[in-house]
Motif scaffolding. Structure first.
Motif, PDB file in Angstrom:
ATOM      1  N   MET A   1       0.839  -1.190   0.000  1.00 45.89           N
ATOM      2  CA  MET A   1       0.000   0.000   0.000  1.00 45.89           C
ATOM      3  C   MET A   1       0.882   1.251   0.000  1.00 45.89           C
ATOM      4  N   ARG A   2       0.527   2.215  -0.844  1.00 47.72           N
ATOM      5  CA  ARG A   2       1.301   3.438  -1.080  1.00 47.72           C
ATOM      6  C   ARG A   2       2.659   3.143  -1.696  1.00 47.72           C
ATOM      7  N   GLN A   3       2.686   2.112  -2.554  1.00 45.76           N
ATOM      8  CA  GLN A   3       3.980   1.732  -3.137  1.00 45.76           C
ATOM      9  C   GLN A   3       4.548   2.811  -4.059  1.00 45.76           C
ATOM     10  N   ALA A   4       3.668   3.656  -4.615  1.00 43.78           N
ATOM     11  CA  ALA A   4       4.167   4.825  -5.343  1.00 43.78           C
ATOM     12  C   ALA A   4       4.114   5.970  -4.349  1.00 43.78           C
ATOM     13  N   GLY A   5       5.234   6.372  -3.831  1.00 45.20           N
ATOM     14  CA  GLY A   5       5.185   7.407  -2.799  1.00 45.20           C
ATOM     15  C   GLY A   5       6.556   7.919  -2.422  1.00 45.20           C
TER      16      GLY A   5
ATOM     17  N   PHE B   1      -1.997   5.668  -9.391  1.00 46.36           N
ATOM     18  CA  PHE B   1      -1.674   6.810  -8.547  1.00 46.36           C
ATOM     19  C   PHE B   1      -2.814   7.818  -8.553  1.00 46.36           C
ATOM     20  N   SER B   2      -3.358   8.072  -7.362  1.00 47.66           N
ATOM     21  CA  SER B   2      -4.450   9.018  -7.184  1.00 47.66           C
ATOM     22  C   SER B   2      -4.563   9.244  -5.685  1.00 47.66           C
ATOM     23  N   ASP B   3      -5.688   9.732  -5.212  1.00 44.62           N
ATOM     24  CA  ASP B   3      -5.910   9.838  -3.771  1.00 44.62           C
ATOM     25  C   ASP B   3      -7.389   9.622  -3.490  1.00 44.62           C
ATOM     26  N   ILE B   4      -7.702   9.214  -2.263  1.00 44.53           N
ATOM     27  CA  ILE B   4      -9.115   9.012  -1.931  1.00 44.53           C
ATOM     28  C   ILE B   4      -9.868  10.343  -1.905  1.00 44.53           C
TER      29      ILE B   4
ATOM     30  N   PHE C   1      10.128  13.784  -8.740  1.00 49.31           N
ATOM     31  CA  PHE C   1       8.976  14.145  -9.574  1.00 49.31           C
ATOM     32  C   PHE C   1       8.111  15.186  -8.875  1.00 49.31           C
ATOM     33  N   ARG C   2       7.968  15.013  -7.536  1.00 48.31           N
ATOM     34  CA  ARG C   2       7.129  15.927  -6.749  1.00 48.31           C
ATOM     35  C   ARG C   2       7.715  17.332  -6.627  1.00 48.31           C
ATOM     36  N   THR C   3       9.060  17.449  -6.805  1.00 49.92           N
ATOM     37  CA  THR C   3       9.626  18.804  -6.754  1.00 49.92           C
ATOM     38  C   THR C   3       9.161  19.603  -7.968  1.00 49.92           C
TER      39      THR C   3
ATOM     40  N   GLY D   1       0.629  -3.829   6.753  1.00 50.61           N
ATOM     41  CA  GLY D   1      -0.632  -3.639   7.459  1.00 50.61           C
ATOM     42  C   GLY D   1      -1.194  -2.234   7.301  1.00 50.61           C
ATOM     43  N   HIS D   2      -0.459  -1.353   6.656  1.00 50.89           N
ATOM     44  CA  HIS D   2      -0.930  -0.014   6.283  1.00 50.89           C
ATOM     45  C   HIS D   2       0.081   0.536   5.287  1.00 50.89           C
ATOM     46  N   GLY D   3      -0.094   1.794   4.882  1.00 51.51           N
ATOM     47  CA  GLY D   3       0.790   2.347   3.862  1.00 51.51           C
ATOM     48  C   GLY D   3       2.253   2.395   4.291  1.00 51.51           C
TER      49      GLY D   3
ATOM     50  N   GLY E   1     -15.471  11.384   7.117  1.00 49.55           N
ATOM     51  CA  GLY E   1     -14.566  11.874   8.159  1.00 49.55           C
ATOM     52  C   GLY E   1     -13.795  13.099   7.695  1.00 49.55           C
ATOM     53  N   TYR E   2     -13.150  12.998   6.520  1.00 48.30           N
ATOM     54  CA  TYR E   2     -12.385  14.139   5.997  1.00 48.30           C
ATOM     55  C   TYR E   2     -13.291  15.322   5.673  1.00 48.30           C
ATOM     56  N   MET E   3     -14.476  15.022   5.125  1.00 49.86           N
ATOM     57  CA  MET E   3     -15.367  16.106   4.683  1.00 49.86           C
ATOM     58  C   MET E   3     -15.878  16.940   5.858  1.00 49.86           C
TER      59      MET E   3
ATOM     60  N   GLU F   1     -11.246   1.657   3.857  1.00 51.19           N
ATOM     61  CA  GLU F   1     -11.978   2.173   5.029  1.00 51.19           C
ATOM     62  C   GLU F   1     -10.918   2.419   6.106  1.00 51.19           C
ATOM     63  N   SER F   2     -10.081   3.427   5.841  1.00 56.69           N
ATOM     64  CA  SER F   2      -8.920   3.677   6.707  1.00 56.69           C
ATOM     65  C   SER F   2      -9.309   4.210   8.078  1.00 56.69           C
ATOM     66  N   HIS F   3     -10.530   4.687   8.207  1.00 54.03           N
ATOM     67  CA  HIS F   3     -10.977   5.245   9.488  1.00 54.03           C
ATOM     68  C   HIS F   3     -11.870   4.302  10.279  1.00 54.03           C
TER      69      HIS F   3
HETATM   70  O1  1CP Z   1       0.847   3.874  -4.462  1.00 59.93           O
HETATM   71  C1  1CP Z   1      -0.306   3.967  -4.042  1.00 59.93           C
HETATM   72  O2  1CP Z   1      -0.728   3.328  -3.061  1.00 59.93           O
HETATM   73  C2  1CP Z   1      -1.294   4.830  -4.808  1.00 59.93           C
HETATM   74  C3  1CP Z   1      -1.475   6.130  -4.329  1.00 59.93           C
HETATM   75  C4  1CP Z   1      -2.298   6.502  -3.090  1.00 59.93           C
HETATM   76  C5  1CP Z   1      -3.337   5.847  -2.402  1.00 59.93           C
HETATM   77  C6  1CP Z   1      -3.861   4.446  -2.620  1.00 59.93           C
HETATM   78  C7  1CP Z   1      -2.126   7.770  -2.480  1.00 59.93           C
HETATM   79  C8  1CP Z   1      -1.123   8.772  -2.880  1.00 59.93           C
HETATM   80  N1  1CP Z   1      -3.092   7.904  -1.510  1.00 59.93           N
HETATM   81  C9  1CP Z   1      -3.824   6.739  -1.422  1.00 59.93           C
HETATM   82  C10 1CP Z   1      -4.960   6.457  -0.553  1.00 59.93           C
HETATM   83  C11 1CP Z   1      -5.206   7.320   0.632  1.00 59.93           C
HETATM   84  N2  1CP Z   1      -5.089   8.669   0.747  1.00 59.93           N
HETATM   85  C12 1CP Z   1      -5.709   6.832   1.862  1.00 59.93           C
HETATM   86  C13 1CP Z   1      -6.057   5.405   2.119  1.00 59.93           C
HETATM   87  C14 1CP Z   1      -4.859   4.633   2.505  1.00 59.93           C
HETATM   88  C15 1CP Z   1      -4.360   4.884   3.884  1.00 59.93           C
HETATM   89  O3  1CP Z   1      -5.124   4.655   4.831  1.00 59.93           O
HETATM   90  O4  1CP Z   1      -3.210   5.321   3.990  1.00 59.93           O
HETATM   91  C16 1CP Z   1      -5.852   7.910   2.738  1.00 59.93           C
HETATM   92  C17 1CP Z   1      -6.349   7.883   4.168  1.00 59.93           C
HETATM   93  C18 1CP Z   1      -5.460   9.071   2.024  1.00 59.93           C
HETATM   94  C19 1CP Z   1      -5.467  10.447   2.524  1.00 59.93           C
HETATM   95  C20 1CP Z   1      -4.108  10.974   2.509  1.00 59.93           C
HETATM   96  N3  1CP Z   1      -3.487  11.420   1.366  1.00 59.93           N
HETATM   97  C21 1CP Z   1      -3.187  11.069   3.583  1.00 59.93           C
HETATM   98  C22 1CP Z   1      -3.452  10.674   5.027  1.00 59.93           C
HETATM   99  C23 1CP Z   1      -3.716  11.888   5.858  1.00 59.93           C
HETATM  100  C24 1CP Z   1      -4.244  11.610   7.257  1.00 59.93           C
HETATM  101  O5  1CP Z   1      -3.476  11.818   8.204  1.00 59.93           O
HETATM  102  O6  1CP Z   1      -5.403  11.227   7.393  1.00 59.93           O
HETATM  103  C25 1CP Z   1      -2.002  11.610   3.060  1.00 59.93           C
HETATM  104  C26 1CP Z   1      -0.757  11.944   3.812  1.00 59.93           C
HETATM  105  C27 1CP Z   1      -2.210  11.805   1.670  1.00 59.93           C
HETATM  106  C28 1CP Z   1      -1.219  12.314   0.681  1.00 59.93           C
HETATM  107  C29 1CP Z   1      -0.709  11.346  -0.264  1.00 59.93           C
HETATM  108  N4  1CP Z   1      -1.496  10.502  -1.048  1.00 59.93           N
HETATM  109  C30 1CP Z   1      -0.700   9.747  -1.859  1.00 59.93           C
HETATM  110  C31 1CP Z   1       0.671  10.146  -1.604  1.00 59.93           C
HETATM  111  C32 1CP Z   1       1.874   9.605  -2.299  1.00 59.93           C
HETATM  112  C33 1CP Z   1       0.639  11.141  -0.606  1.00 59.93           C
HETATM  113  C34 1CP Z   1       1.834  11.909  -0.039  1.00 59.93           C
HETATM  114  C35 1CP Z   1       1.741  13.328  -0.387  1.00 59.93           C
HETATM  115  C36 1CP Z   1       2.834  13.899  -1.254  1.00 59.93           C
HETATM  116  O7  1CP Z   1       3.467  13.266  -2.067  1.00 59.93           O
HETATM  117  O8  1CP Z   1       3.026  15.120  -1.115  1.00 59.93           O
END
Ligand code: 1CP
Length: 359
Positions: free
Chosen positions: A34-38, A82-85, A47-49, A337-339, A160-162, A215-217
């Motif tokens: 989970m979050r393997q692209a990050g 790559f996207s976000d929830i 890339f993010r810069t 077990g999580h990102g 939750g976020y909303m 359902e991260s929350h």
């Molecule tokens: O590689 C992958 O997994 C694909 C990309 C992906 C996914 C599946 C990203 C990119 N976000 C997510 C899902 C996501 N986003 C979840 C569910 C997974 C989990 O529980 O971790 C949640 C809760 C989010 C919300 C979110 N987006 C957070 C958590 C904030 C919090 O404290 O509640 C954060 C830090 C982000 C930012 C984000 N999303 C993704 C990346 C790579 C990043 C880092 C930000 C950056 O690069 O600046």
């Protein structure tokens, strides 16, 4: 069957992940992270810069490139787009900002039920079509190397976020809605659910080969709240997505649910309902108990502690082997077990994958 054919995607070479999700035999245990692209990847940080977070999400070429980064580097068995929830609340009319080092922030959250009228029902193709385009492009560029997972946040997690306006250690504001405004909470959850169903169907039409619902929350909910505000919507999503795909004569895809922090009783209910092919477990769940309680009709995904990636390379390898061995080769997909955390050593990622594949 239409859908897949229309796109003429390259033939899939590694189907371990999909086989395990469907409960079929596998040569080796499939693994993805989970979050393997990050941010743990130097190429992602680089890339993010150059690009803002949501520009990457909204530009198919960029989203595709970042999705492929971990696939090029590691021997993973699945990719995730790559996207976000938070793209759903955004499409529903809320402003979402990505604050460096903090995460997503909604500067003007929904303050009370009267403000629910600020939300609009998105036109999925128009407002979220960019995710579909990124998926289609990525399916081609993957050249059939591994399958591509699409995803969404679950209704309660997005609610939750909303309401909270960002991450929180208590979600107290959002959680108090469940007691203060139960009817409005259900109304909001239903509204989000309807959007999610169409969003996921669109992702499959575009080429997603599996879907994960985050359902991260779930950890903020006790059994009573989970039963009322999470479970029915999670089940509804899977049933409606599968039946819509059926109506459209598109082959359905395995569905994964990741209810982070759900209690054993909640997890058991979710597993017994059998709406999902795969249940993702966080690192607090005991593998032996999970197998006993959740039965053999569901694939389990997880669940090494992301912090275990900070032990030595040898220990990561051994621990990955042990966890994989305990869950067993049948109906199991290895993951954390999580990102994955932003400063995880790359050598640990490599050792984790190697450990899983050594079984
Ligand atoms: O590689 C992958 O997994 C694909 C990309 C992906 C996914 C599946 C990203 C990119 N976000 C997510 C899902 C996501 N986003 C979840 C569910 C997974 C989990 O529980 O971790 C949640 C809760 C989010 C919300 C979110 N987006 C957070 C958590 C904030 C919090 O404290 O509640 C954060 C830090 C982000 C930012 C984000 N999303 C993704 C990346 C790579 C990043 C880092 C930000 C950056 O690069 O600046």
């Amino acid at each position: 069957m239409i859908g897949m054919m229309q796109h003429n995607f390259p033939k899939l070479k590694n189907d371990r992940f999909l086989r395990a999700a469907r409960g079929e035999e596998v040569d080796k245990i499939p693994v993805w992270i989970m979050r393997q692209a990050g941010r743990y990847l130097p190429e992602f940080r680089e890339f993010r810069t150059k690009h803002d977070f949501f520009s990457i999400c909204q530009t198919p070429e960029f989203a595709c490139e970042v999705t492929l980064q971990p696939i090029k580097r590691f021997n993973l068995d699945a990719s995730i787009i790559f996207s976000d929830i938070l793209v759903i609340p955004q499409a529903m009319g809320l402003i979402v900002e990505m604050k460096p080092g903090v995460g997503p922030v909604i500067p003007q959250p929904i303050a009370n039920p009267g403000e629910l009228s600020r939300l609009r029902i998105p036109n999925i193709e128009k407002d979220l079509g960019y995710v579909g385009h990124a998926i289609t492009l990525t399916r081609h560029r993957l050249e059939g190397k591994v399958p591509l997972i699409g995803f969404t946040g679950a209704p309660w997690t997005l609610m939750g976020y909303m309401i909270q306006g960002g991450g929180s250690s208590t979600m107290a504001h959002a959680r108090s809605w469940l007691y203060k405004y139960p009817e409005d909470s259900l109304k909001l959850l239903q509204l989000i659910t309807d959007v999610i169903v169409d969003y996921l169907v669109m992702q499959v039409k575009a080429g997603a080969q599996a879907l994960q619902v985050f359902e991260s929350h779930a950890d903020y909910l006790n059994d009573e709240l989970f039963d009322k505000y999470s479970l029915p919507f999670l089940n509804q999503i899977s049933k409606r997505v599968k039946s819509k795909l059926n109506e459209l004569q598109i082959l359905d895809v395995p569905m994964i649910v990741f209810p982070k922090g759900a209690t054993y009783d909640s997890l058991e209910l979710l597993a017994k309902d059998q709406c999902y092919d795969v249940i993702g477990l966080d690192w607090t769940v005991n593998p032996v108990e999970a197998r006993e309680r959740f039965g053999s009709n569901i694939t389990i995904q997880g669940n090494m502690d992301p912090c275990a990636m900070y032990s030595t390379e040898k220990e990561v390898y051994t621990r990955a082997r042990e966890i994989a061995n305990t869950f067993g080769k049948s109906r199991y997909i290895a993951n954390l077990g999580h990102g994955i955390l932003p400063d995880t050593p790359l050598s640990s990622v490599e050792a984790f994958i190697r450990g899983v594949h050594s079984i």
